[in-house]
Design a protein around this motif. Structure first.
Motif, PDB file in Angstrom:
ATOM      1  N   TYR A 158      10.124   2.405   4.047  1.00 28.99           N
ATOM      2  CA  TYR A 158       8.968   2.684   3.972  1.00 28.99           C
ATOM      3  C   TYR A 158       8.123   3.650   4.843  1.00 28.99           C
ATOM      4  O   TYR A 158       7.553   3.535   6.073  1.00 28.99           O
ATOM      5  N   ASP A 159       8.618   5.051   4.445  1.00 27.36           N
ATOM      6  CA  ASP A 159       8.644   6.107   5.408  1.00 27.36           C
ATOM      7  C   ASP A 159       6.914   6.690   5.862  1.00 27.36           C
ATOM      8  O   ASP A 159       6.851   6.971   6.797  1.00 27.36           O
ATOM      9  N   ASN A 160       6.227   6.087   4.859  1.00 26.05           N
ATOM     10  CA  ASN A 160       4.785   6.799   5.242  1.00 26.05           C
ATOM     11  C   ASN A 160       3.903   5.785   5.856  1.00 26.05           C
ATOM     12  O   ASN A 160       2.823   5.960   5.838  1.00 26.05           O
ATOM     13  N   VAL A 161       4.676   4.588   6.405  1.00 27.24           N
ATOM     14  CA  VAL A 161       3.948   3.785   7.141  1.00 27.24           C
ATOM     15  C   VAL A 161       4.103   3.848   8.713  1.00 27.24           C
ATOM     16  O   VAL A 161       5.134   4.234   9.255  1.00 27.24           O
ATOM     17  N   GLN A 162       2.902   4.143   9.336  1.00 26.43           N
ATOM     18  CA  GLN A 162       3.001   4.297  10.760  1.00 26.43           C
ATOM     19  C   GLN A 162       2.470   2.945  11.448  1.00 26.43           C
ATOM     20  O   GLN A 162       1.572   2.325  10.898  1.00 26.43           O
ATOM     21  N   THR A 163       3.201   2.472  12.516  1.00 23.73           N
ATOM     22  CA  THR A 163       2.805   1.125  12.985  1.00 23.73           C
ATOM     23  C   THR A 163       2.360   1.343  14.552  1.00 23.73           C
ATOM     24  O   THR A 163       2.783   2.264  15.312  1.00 23.73           O
ATOM     25  N   LYS A 164       1.589   0.368  15.025  1.00 23.15           N
ATOM     26  CA  LYS A 164       1.070   0.432  16.135  1.00 23.15           C
ATOM     27  C   LYS A 164       0.798  -0.931  16.791  1.00 23.15           C
ATOM     28  O   LYS A 164       0.259  -1.708  16.197  1.00 23.15           O
ATOM     29  N   ILE A 165       0.965  -1.209  18.212  1.00 22.88           N
ATOM     30  CA  ILE A 165       0.719  -2.492  18.651  1.00 22.88           C
ATOM     31  C   ILE A 165      -0.551  -2.163  19.378  1.00 22.88           C
ATOM     32  O   ILE A 165      -0.270  -1.492  20.443  1.00 22.88           O
ATOM     33  N   ALA A 166      -1.794  -2.985  19.102  1.00 21.92           N
ATOM     34  CA  ALA A 166      -2.843  -2.493  19.854  1.00 21.92           C
ATOM     35  C   ALA A 166      -4.187  -3.676  19.437  1.00 21.92           C
ATOM     36  O   ALA A 166      -3.720  -4.158  18.266  1.00 21.92           O
ATOM     37  N   ASP A 167      -5.204  -3.639  19.986  1.00 19.39           N
ATOM     38  CA  ASP A 167      -6.287  -4.210  19.339  1.00 19.39           C
ATOM     39  C   ASP A 167      -6.843  -3.357  18.431  1.00 19.39           C
ATOM     40  O   ASP A 167      -7.570  -2.431  18.705  1.00 19.39           O
ATOM     41  N   GLY A 168      -6.882  -3.901  17.044  1.00 22.66           N
ATOM     42  CA  GLY A 168      -7.257  -3.221  15.903  1.00 22.66           C
ATOM     43  C   GLY A 168      -8.817  -2.895  15.874  1.00 22.66           C
ATOM     44  O   GLY A 168      -9.326  -2.131  15.003  1.00 22.66           O
ATOM     45  N   LEU A 182       0.808  -1.309   0.082  1.00 19.48           N
ATOM     46  CA  LEU A 182      -0.205  -0.071  -0.223  1.00 19.48           C
ATOM     47  C   LEU A 182       0.731   1.172   0.058  1.00 19.48           C
ATOM     48  O   LEU A 182       0.487   2.176  -0.547  1.00 19.48           O
ATOM     49  N   SER A 183       2.167   1.137   0.668  1.00 18.52           N
ATOM     50  CA  SER A 183       2.832   2.386   0.812  1.00 18.52           C
ATOM     51  C   SER A 183       3.012   3.167  -0.528  1.00 18.52           C
ATOM     52  O   SER A 183       2.819   4.525  -0.387  1.00 18.52           O
ATOM     53  N   PRO A 184       3.504   2.780  -1.620  1.00 17.21           N
ATOM     54  CA  PRO A 184       3.792   3.529  -2.730  1.00 17.21           C
ATOM     55  C   PRO A 184       2.309   4.028  -3.318  1.00 17.21           C
ATOM     56  O   PRO A 184       2.477   5.042  -4.411  1.00 17.21           O
ATOM     57  N   LEU A 185       1.243   3.675  -2.924  1.00 19.05           N
ATOM     58  CA  LEU A 185       0.078   3.906  -3.469  1.00 19.05           C
ATOM     59  C   LEU A 185      -0.738   4.994  -2.786  1.00 19.05           C
ATOM     60  O   LEU A 185      -1.628   5.460  -3.622  1.00 19.05           O
ATOM     61  N   VAL A 186      -0.533   5.342  -1.833  1.00 17.09           N
ATOM     62  CA  VAL A 186      -1.163   6.302  -0.995  1.00 17.09           C
ATOM     63  C   VAL A 186      -0.249   7.249  -0.300  1.00 17.09           C
ATOM     64  O   VAL A 186       0.790   7.271  -0.288  1.00 17.09           O
ATOM     65  N   LYS A 187      -0.837   8.076   0.347  1.00 20.81           N
ATOM     66  CA  LYS A 187      -0.216   9.010   1.175  1.00 20.81           C
ATOM     67  C   LYS A 187       0.366   8.659   2.371  1.00 20.81           C
ATOM     68  O   LYS A 187       1.639   8.610   2.787  1.00 20.81           O
ATOM     69  N   THR A 188      -0.556   8.089   3.433  1.00 17.72           N
ATOM     70  CA  THR A 188      -0.157   7.452   4.604  1.00 17.72           C
ATOM     71  C   THR A 188      -0.702   6.120   4.829  1.00 17.72           C
ATOM     72  O   THR A 188      -1.967   6.186   4.427  1.00 17.72           O
ATOM     73  N   VAL A 189      -0.005   4.955   5.359  1.00 19.64           N
ATOM     74  CA  VAL A 189      -0.571   3.910   5.786  1.00 19.64           C
ATOM     75  C   VAL A 189      -0.352   3.675   7.392  1.00 19.64           C
ATOM     76  O   VAL A 189       0.543   3.997   7.831  1.00 19.64           O
ATOM     77  N   CYS A 190      -1.499   3.610   8.004  1.00 23.66           N
ATOM     78  CA  CYS A 190      -1.609   3.360   9.390  1.00 23.66           C
ATOM     79  C   CYS A 190      -1.777   2.004   9.520  1.00 23.66           C
ATOM     80  O   CYS A 190      -2.803   1.313   9.068  1.00 23.66           O
ATOM     81  N   THR A 191      -0.880   1.042  10.320  1.00 18.75           N
ATOM     82  CA  THR A 191      -1.062  -0.488  10.488  1.00 18.75           C
ATOM     83  C   THR A 191      -1.028  -0.791  12.011  1.00 18.75           C
ATOM     84  O   THR A 191      -0.154  -0.397  12.598  1.00 18.75           O
ATOM     85  N   ILE A 192      -1.814  -1.712  12.227  1.00 20.99           N
ATOM     86  CA  ILE A 192      -2.131  -1.990  13.732  1.00 20.99           C
ATOM     87  C   ILE A 192      -1.750  -3.502  13.882  1.00 20.99           C
ATOM     88  O   ILE A 192      -2.617  -4.258  12.878  1.00 20.99           O
ATOM     89  N   GLU A 193      -1.146  -4.038  14.791  1.00 17.39           N
ATOM     90  CA  GLU A 193      -1.012  -5.525  14.907  1.00 17.39           C
ATOM     91  C   GLU A 193      -1.231  -5.845  16.701  1.00 17.39           C
ATOM     92  O   GLU A 193      -0.777  -5.188  17.333  1.00 17.39           O
TER      93      GLU A 193
END
Ligand code: SAH
Length: 213
Positions: free
Chosen positions: A125-135, A96-107
């Motif tokens: 993949y600098d426009n990807v923000q990651t988070k560990i949580a219940d999505g 998704l990263s090259p296709l959009v402005k920002t990717v937010c992803t939760i695991e």
């Protein structure tokens, strides 16, 4: 087994034809993202086979065809912010990263989320923000979202995700239980906020779980 796969492919092919075939942007993203960098060492020889592979913690990286289909169905645009639930290996986020402005992803599994976050940043993949949580609860601070992709099967669509979807936005989610048939489901929210749901094809995803571990 082969017959099953062929039937599945025929069915998926119809869905894809109905949605205009893969867009060139999606195919290009599938071409440039190096899947072998997202699988464990012993899986590298199989990295470009069209099948899911184990990534540890009892989870899997999705089959490439399904990643492409889900990405295509989101209709990603360069100004979009998208949310992924189920970072896993980080592969879908990388596509998704090259296709959009920002990717937010939760695991939800801490160990997997940490490995994926490190991998995504090392690979640039600098426009990807990651988070560990219940999505289940989404990520309001990162949104609202033009697209949401859920990569684990849930028996219902989490209402917080629907809330965080922009008018005009699309959500792609496998809906179904752990032992019952799951359907890849497309949800469209129109400009007025009305929601339409389409059951597209039977799929098999790891379960959507609750509670960070
Ligand atoms: N998109 C991933 C596929 C990973 S499999 C990839 O490209 O590799 C689905 C993932 O969803 C698993 O890692 C699982 O731990 C995670 N998951 C399951 N329930 C979740 C939840 N409630 N919130 C966030 N992640 C969840």
């Amino acid at each position: 087994m082969v017959e099953t796969i062929e039937n599945y492919r025929a069915h998926a092919g119809n869905i894809l034809a109905a949605y205009g075939g893969f867009s060139p942007r999606v195919l290009e993203a599938m071409r440039i993202v190096e899947r072998h960098k997202f699988v464990p060492d012993r899986m590298v020889p199989m990295a470009y086979d069209d099948m899911p592979l184990p990534i540890g913690f009892g989870q899997t990286i999705s089959q490439p065809f399904i990643v492409a289909l889900m990405t295509h169905l989101l209709e990603p645009e360069p100004d979009h912010t998208v949310l992924e639930i189920g970072t896993g290996s980080g592969y879908q986020a990388a596509v998704l990263s090259p296709l959009v402005k920002t990717v937010c992803t939760i695991e939800i599994i801490t160990g997997l989320g940490e490995i994926a976050a490190k991998r995504l940043s090392q690979l640039g993949y600098d426009n990807v923000q990651t988070k560990i949580a219940d999505g289940y609860f989404g990520w309001p601070e990162c949104g609202p979202f033009d697209g949401i992709v859920v990569t684990a099967a849930s028996d219902h669509v989490p209402p917080p995700l629907l809330e965080q979807l922009n008018p005009g936005g699309r959500m792609v989610i496998p809906v179904g239980g752990r032992f019952s048939i799951q359907h890849l489901t497309l949800i469209e929210k129109d400009k007025a906020g009305a929601v339409t749901t389409y059951q597209l094809l039977p799929v098999r995803f790891v379960p959507f779980t609750r509670g960070v571990r």
